[in-house]
Every structure is written in structure tokens, then in C-alpha cells.
Write an enzyme that holds these catalytic residues in place. Structure first.
Site, PDB file in Angstrom:
ATOM      1  N   ASP A  76     129.697 -27.128 -49.891  1.00 44.68           N
ATOM      2  CA  ASP A  76     130.314 -27.494 -48.623  1.00 44.68           C
ATOM      3  C   ASP A  76     131.781 -27.065 -48.577  1.00 44.68           C
ATOM      4  OD1 ASP A  76     131.086 -29.130 -46.237  1.00 44.68           O
ATOM      5  OD2 ASP A  76     129.093 -29.945 -46.564  1.00 44.68           O
ATOM      6  N   SER A 127     129.988 -28.988 -40.800  1.00 48.66           N
ATOM      7  CA  SER A 127     128.866 -29.349 -41.663  1.00 48.66           C
ATOM      8  C   SER A 127     127.617 -29.699 -40.867  1.00 48.66           C
ATOM      9  CB  SER A 127     129.261 -30.523 -42.568  1.00 48.66           C
ATOM     10  OG  SER A 127     130.324 -30.163 -43.409  1.00 48.66           O
ATOM     11  N   ASP A 132     140.504 -30.893 -37.506  1.00 55.39           N
ATOM     12  CA  ASP A 132     139.836 -29.727 -36.929  1.00 55.39           C
ATOM     13  C   ASP A 132     140.815 -28.868 -36.139  1.00 55.39           C
ATOM     14  OD1 ASP A 132     137.388 -30.653 -37.926  1.00 55.39           O
ATOM     15  OD2 ASP A 132     137.124 -31.948 -36.192  1.00 55.39           O
ATOM     16  N   ARG A 158     129.617 -35.379 -31.327  1.00 57.90           N
ATOM     17  CA  ARG A 158     129.021 -35.317 -32.667  1.00 57.90           C
ATOM     18  C   ARG A 158     128.722 -36.724 -33.145  1.00 57.90           C
ATOM     19  NH1 ARG A 158     132.131 -32.242 -37.542  1.00 57.90           N
ATOM     20  NH2 ARG A 158     131.866 -33.901 -39.043  1.00 57.90           N
ATOM     21  N   ASP A 175     127.988 -38.251 -36.345  1.00 61.90           N
ATOM     22  CA  ASP A 175     128.221 -38.961 -37.598  1.00 61.90           C
ATOM     23  C   ASP A 175     129.381 -39.938 -37.519  1.00 61.90           C
ATOM     24  OD1 ASP A 175     130.008 -36.830 -37.437  1.00 61.90           O
ATOM     25  OD2 ASP A 175     129.986 -36.414 -39.578  1.00 61.90           O
ATOM     26  N   LYS A 227     128.082 -36.499 -47.541  1.00 66.54           N
ATOM     27  CA  LYS A 227     127.244 -35.425 -46.992  1.00 66.54           C
ATOM     28  C   LYS A 227     125.757 -35.747 -47.061  1.00 66.54           C
ATOM     29  CE  LYS A 227     130.859 -32.901 -46.130  1.00 66.54           C
ATOM     30  NZ  LYS A 227     131.265 -32.408 -44.792  1.00 66.54           N
ATOM     31  N   ASP A 278     134.925 -29.192 -49.036  1.00 67.14           N
ATOM     32  CA  ASP A 278     135.234 -29.612 -47.667  1.00 67.14           C
ATOM     33  C   ASP A 278     136.091 -30.865 -47.638  1.00 67.14           C
ATOM     34  OD1 ASP A 278     135.025 -29.421 -44.828  1.00 67.14           O
ATOM     35  OD2 ASP A 278     133.576 -31.037 -44.865  1.00 67.14           O
ATOM     36  N   HIS A 282     140.082 -30.873 -46.664  1.00 60.72           N
ATOM     37  CA  HIS A 282     140.613 -31.558 -45.488  1.00 60.72           C
ATOM     38  C   HIS A 282     141.897 -32.338 -45.783  1.00 60.72           C
ATOM     39  CE1 HIS A 282     137.824 -30.630 -42.363  1.00 60.72           C
ATOM     40  NE2 HIS A 282     136.773 -31.161 -42.965  1.00 60.72           N
ATOM     41  N   ASP A 324     128.053 -24.132 -45.969  1.00 56.65           N
ATOM     42  CA  ASP A 324     127.812 -24.421 -44.555  1.00 56.65           C
ATOM     43  C   ASP A 324     128.945 -23.964 -43.648  1.00 56.65           C
ATOM     44  OD1 ASP A 324     129.484 -26.267 -45.731  1.00 56.65           O
ATOM     45  OD2 ASP A 324     128.665 -27.992 -44.675  1.00 56.65           O
ATOM     46  N   HIS A 325     130.130 -23.750 -44.203  1.00 51.46           N
ATOM     47  CA  HIS A 325     131.298 -23.267 -43.461  1.00 51.46           C
ATOM     48  C   HIS A 325     132.428 -23.105 -44.450  1.00 51.46           C
ATOM     49  CE1 HIS A 325     133.169 -27.228 -43.847  1.00 51.46           C
ATOM     50  NE2 HIS A 325     132.014 -27.751 -43.475  1.00 51.46           N
ATOM     51  N   HIS A 370     138.604 -26.494 -40.861  1.00 49.37           N
ATOM     52  CA  HIS A 370     137.706 -25.468 -41.367  1.00 49.37           C
ATOM     53  C   HIS A 370     138.250 -24.076 -41.062  1.00 49.37           C
ATOM     54  CE1 HIS A 370     134.232 -28.577 -40.816  1.00 49.37           C
ATOM     55  NE2 HIS A 370     135.049 -28.896 -41.806  1.00 49.37           N
TER      56      HIS A 370
END
Length: 540
Positions: free
Chosen positions: A24, A75, A166, A279, A281, A354, A422, A426, A463-464, A485
Site C-alpha cells: 500500500d 486505497s 489528500d 467514500r 470508510d 487496511k 501509505d 501520510h 494500490d497507489h 498520494h
């Protein structure tokens, strides 16, 4: 959609499992001083780069269903693409389309507007204030606020969660100014539109996977109860916190906007609340606090009598929220579903941060297994913050459990996520992120050797990007810490001890992206991919 797999006429599965490892946030950067992946000691990744199967994949923009190639991946959409085998229009694109068509102003919107017109209470909007297009977009919020004015809503209150994750780390003020200008323009003809509360996304409201309900409680106190440090404006709050704490947007404490009378916008019975994040989550826990009749995660008190709607439905299995403005993408025929129907045993494993990605998002936004008898989901509990103090996170524990489960459960297909690149990326801490990448590389080497010893195949991808770009170059020539990201491509490598050179030859087109991984894994498992899937990357 095809729901039954057919055997491949020429490819034969390995004796052991096919293990798909998602690193990730580990993209392919420029190799400069701000590229934590390049700066890290990564003997395993270095070996993979020398395989005939090594290539790179697109993991952002239109390749993963985002509106444009200027939009970073994340993600959630990354795991949707990995599991679905197709490019699926994602939250941002769905919402933008629903606004353009007017479909967003359907039954859920009507319920909210009608409720506040009848009660006289404000229409409240809660969500992430940025243009990151990962959880939300300010344009979506402004479109909803404008429509509220057109439909005669007299009072609007906005509860702003600050991003800095972000988007650039200290970019909140331009977004606040833009929102304040729109609210001031609309506050005429008897309308009263204002910001009411806010705070940084990582400490206020936007927890995920029940990692820390105190985050949601802080938001509840500020948004609902009007409790928290008071300021005359959101700009004043942010500027004061910058000066006093030195923190970036994502970690700023909660604040409440108040005038001479008191807090300007606590959420009370009779109000309507729209959570404008698309989103799921980091929206699900606040949704539960509003919707669950019997709620025990913090001292919420009796359920508020408000009309609540989400931008989308955040969990299709739990049917939360009950009302939502835009229907989420319905992704059927995912790789997990097809393998379950074919009787293939599967294992999904990650740590808490995750876990939902290798389960819910991989399965096309479905929480539960398709076949509980042949699927096993393992969650390794994550450490609490501050994560940068433990950049190795739970990678070693995941690896230990993964190898043990391969021997005990004997799955034929495994998907595992290492969150370090990830989650530590961050934080903006370059040194910690380098350590995070090194910890993952060490564990990746263990996984590859364990799978090789069991005559299996390891597929490695990400994933990114994130850890690969820790700084941005500003117009003035200075470097600014980047906590979001990247738009970089991500690696793909296949370790197959049966193949000459240690891995199969690939034939990826320039447009190859994450959605090509499912067909590739299916072929390695000895199946023909569905025609609706993006093509396998294995050379014919």
C-alpha cells in the site's frame, strides 16, 4: 456478468497458492531525496525489478474510474479495481454525474429539505472540505448549498473537516475562504448560511474501522453539542491553531464557531444532516452515531430526531445509511465472487487500517464472504497513533500469520495488504517512511520465500503511490512536505519458480492498470478470465 469460471486450456495452476501482495502506497517515484522507496534499503524490491515479469501499472485517474487523470488514486478505488478486474466509475465521478443530471436531488434530498422547512431547524452539511476528490470535493458541497438556497431553505450550517492529507498539508484557508464567500453570497432574502464547527480529519469525526471512537466523539461534541474551543470564524480557528500548535490541517483540534449568543450551529432535533463525503470508510462511524437506535461506542445520549442522509450508501451489507443521495457502484462478478463460485479457497489478511480494503473494497463493496466455508478473513489489530513512532506497524505479525494460515488453512488464493507505505507516508515524516518501506521489504522477502517453498506464485503490486513522493516543489522553488498520494505508476512483479528467470514474461500495454491484475491472477490459477475483465498481462 459471467459467474462461473472456465479452466484455461493451456495454463496450469501451481501446487501451492497464488499470493497477491499489495504494498500500500509504494509507487515508482523519481528516485530523488524525497522518494522514500528509493531512499530505503530494499533488497527484495531490487531483485523483483530484475525479473522478466517486472512492469508498472497505472493506479490513478481514469485508469481506476476517477473523473480525470489529474485525480490521484486511493486505497479504496485501487482495491475495487484489483478485485473487480474492470474500470468502475467511482464515487467522485458518480456524484459529479448525479449533480449534472439532477439525480442527486431525489428522494433523500427531498426528505432533508422538507424536514427543515417544516421544523425551522438548519440543514446541516458535514464533510471533508477540500478538492482532493478522494473522500469529497468542495464543488459537490457548493452545488448542494446552492440548491438549498434555490429550494427556499432558510438556514444552512456547514461542519468542515480539514484535509491536509489528500491535498497540501496546510491548504485549509483557501477552501474556507471559498466556502465563506459562497455562504455570504447566499445569506440574503432571509437566509442564514454559516460554518458552524470543524477540525482536522485525523482527530475529529473521520475515524475508520473502529480504530478510535474518540475521534468520532470529538466530532459529535463539536457538531452536535456545540462543545469545544470557540472562535468567531473558521479562519480564525485555523490561523490560531497553526500559530499555537504548529500542526498541519489533518491534525488540528476541534473548533466551534460562536457569536454573542453562543454556538451558531449545534445539531438539534428537527434538523436534517447530510454527510457529503462519498467514500465510505471514514463516514461509516458518524453514520452509525446518527442512525443506530442503541449506540454504545461513546455517551451519545438518546438518538437524535433528525433526518440523516449520506452522499452515498457507505455499507451495502449493513444498509447504512438508510437514505443516501447517490447510489454506490454495484460491482458484481468480482474476482472473489468468481473464485468462491468455483470452489477455490481464499484468504484475505491485513491489519486494521487496511482490513476493509482486502475484504469490503476488494469484493466490490461487500463486507461478508461469498462462501464462508471457503473464505477466511484475518484482521491483525493495528497499533494506535502516533504511527510514525512505529513505522514497522504490524507487518511482521501479518507475515507470521500469513505463513501460518497458508500451512493450516491451505488457501489457493491469498490477498494481503501491507499498510506501512501509505499510513506512514501520510504523516509526512521522511525518515519514518523510509523505515516503513524497509520493514515491508523485509516481510515481502519472507513471503516470497515461504510461497516459493510451498511451490506457489507471488504477485506483487501496489494500490497507489505515496511513499514515493514525500515532497512537492513550490512555485518559489522551495520544497513542501507532501502528505497525499502521488500520481505515479506502481510496480507489478510475478515470482513463479516454474518460469525461466523466476517469473513469466509479461506483455503489458501502455494503458495497463490495476484492473488488469485480476485476469492475470485468474490465469495463474488456471482459469480463463471473463471477457468483461481487462486482459491478463501474461504473454500469450
Amino acid at each position: 456478468m459471467l459467474t462461473r469460471l472456465q479452466q484455461h486450456p493451456t495454463r496450469r495452476p501451481p501446487e501451492g497458492p497464488v499470493v497477491c501482495v499489495v504494498l500500500d502506497g509504494v509507487g515508482i517515484g523519481r528516485g530523488d531525496f524525497g522518494d522514500a522507496v528509493a531512499q530505503a534499503r530494499t533488497p527484495t524490491l531490487d531483485r523483483l525489478r530484475g525479473l522478466p515479469s517486472f512492469t508498472s501499472l497505472l493506479a490513478h485517474g481514469t485508469a481506476v474510474g476517477m473523473p480525470s487523470d489529474a485525480d490521484m488514486g486511493n486505497s479504496e478505488v485501487g482495491h475495487n479495481a484489483l478485485g473487480a478486474g474492470r474500470i468502475v466509475d467511482q464515487g467522485a465521478k458518480l456524484v459529479s454525474g448525479a449533480i449534472a443530471s439532477g439525480a442527486i436531488f431525489g428522494p433523500a434530498w427531498r426528505r432533508c429539505v422538507d424536514a427543515v422547512k417544516a421544523s425551522g431547524e438548519p440543514l446541516h452539511f458535514v464533510g471533508l472540505l477540500s478538492d482532493g476528490n478522494v473522500h469529497s470535493h468542495i464543488d459537490h458541497l457548493l452545488a448542494l448549498v446552492e440548491r438549498a438556497a434555490i429550494e427556499g431553505v432558510k438556514k444552512v450550517r456547514v461542519h468542515v473537516l480539514l484535509d491536509g492529507r489528500d491535498v497540501p498539508a496546510r491548504s485549509a484557508l483557501p477552501f474556507i475562504d471559498r466556502l465563506e464567500a459562497a455562504l455570504a453570497r447566499l445569506s440574503q432574502d432571509g437566509r442564514d448560511y454559516r460554518i458552524a464547527s470543524g477540525g482536522g480529519r485525523m482527530v475529529v469525526t473521520m475515524d475508520r474501522y473502529e480504530a478510535d471512537w474518540r475521534i468520532v466523539e470529538r466530532g459529535w461534541d463539536a457538531h452536535v453539542r456545540g462543545l469545544g474551543r470557540r472562535f468567531s470564524s473558521a479562519r480564525e480557528a485555523v490561523e490560531t491553531y497553526y500559530k499555537e500548535t504548529g500542526l498541519d490541517d489533518q491534525n488540528l483540534p476541534a473548533f466551534v464557531i460562536a457569536d454573542a449568543v453562543g454556538p451558531v450551529g449545534p445539531i438539534r432535533d428537527g434538523a436534517a444532516v447530510i454527510l457529503f463525503n462519498f467514500r465510505g470508510d471514514r463516514a461509516l462511524e458518524l453514520t452509525r452515531a446518527f442512525e443506530e437506535e442503541h449506540f454504545d461506542k461513546f455517551a451519545r445520549g438518546p438518538k437524535l430526531q433528525v433526518e440523516f442522509a449520506g452522499m452515498t450508501q457507505y455499507d451495502g451489507d449493513l444498509q447504512l445509511p438508510t437514505h443516501f443521495l447517490v447510489a454506490p457502484p454495484a460491482i458484481s462478478g468480482t474476482m472473489g465472487e468468481l473464485l468462491a463460485n468455483a470452489g477455490v479457497t481464499q484468504l484475505a489478511i491485513s491489519e486494521t487500517h487496511k482490513f476493509g480494503h482486502v475484504t469490503y473494497f476488494w469484493n466490490g463493496n461487500r463486507s461478508e464472504p461469498f462462501d464462508p466455508k471457503r473464505e477466511k478473513y484475518v484482521e491483525v489489530p493495528s497499533d494506535g497513533p502516533p504511527l510514525e513512532h512505529r513505522p514497522w506497524m504490524r507487518a511482521a505479525d501479518i507475515t507470521d500469520r500469513l505463513i501460518a494460515e497458508i500451512d493450516a488453512y491451505k488457501p489457493k488464493f491469498v490477498r494481503v495488504n501491507y499498510a506501512n507505505g501509505d499510513m506512514i507516508g501520510h504523516t509526512g515524516d521522511l525518515g519514518a517512511t523510509i523505515l516503513a518501506v524497509e520493514a515491508v521489504d523485509l516481510c515481502l522477502g519472507r513471503v516470497i520465500e515461504a510461497v516459493r517453498a510451498r511451490k506457489g506464485i507471488t504477485v506483487v503490486t501496489a494500490d497507489h503511490g505515496n511513499a514515493d513522493q514525500m515532497f512537492d516543489l513550490r512555485p518559489d522553488g522551495a520544497y513542501q512536505v507532501r502528505t497525499s498520494h502521488s500520481l505515479n505508476r506502481v510496480p507489478l512483479a510475478i515470482v513463479d519458480p516454474r518460469a525461466p528467470g523466476g517469473g513469466p514474461v509479461l506483455a503489458p500495454p501502455p494503458s495497463a492498470g490495476l484492473s488488469n491484475v485480476a485476469s492475470t491472477c485468474l490465469e495463474l490459477l488456471g482459469f480463463l478470465p471473463p471477457e468483461s475483465y481487462r486482459a491478463s498481462l501474461l504473454a500469450r
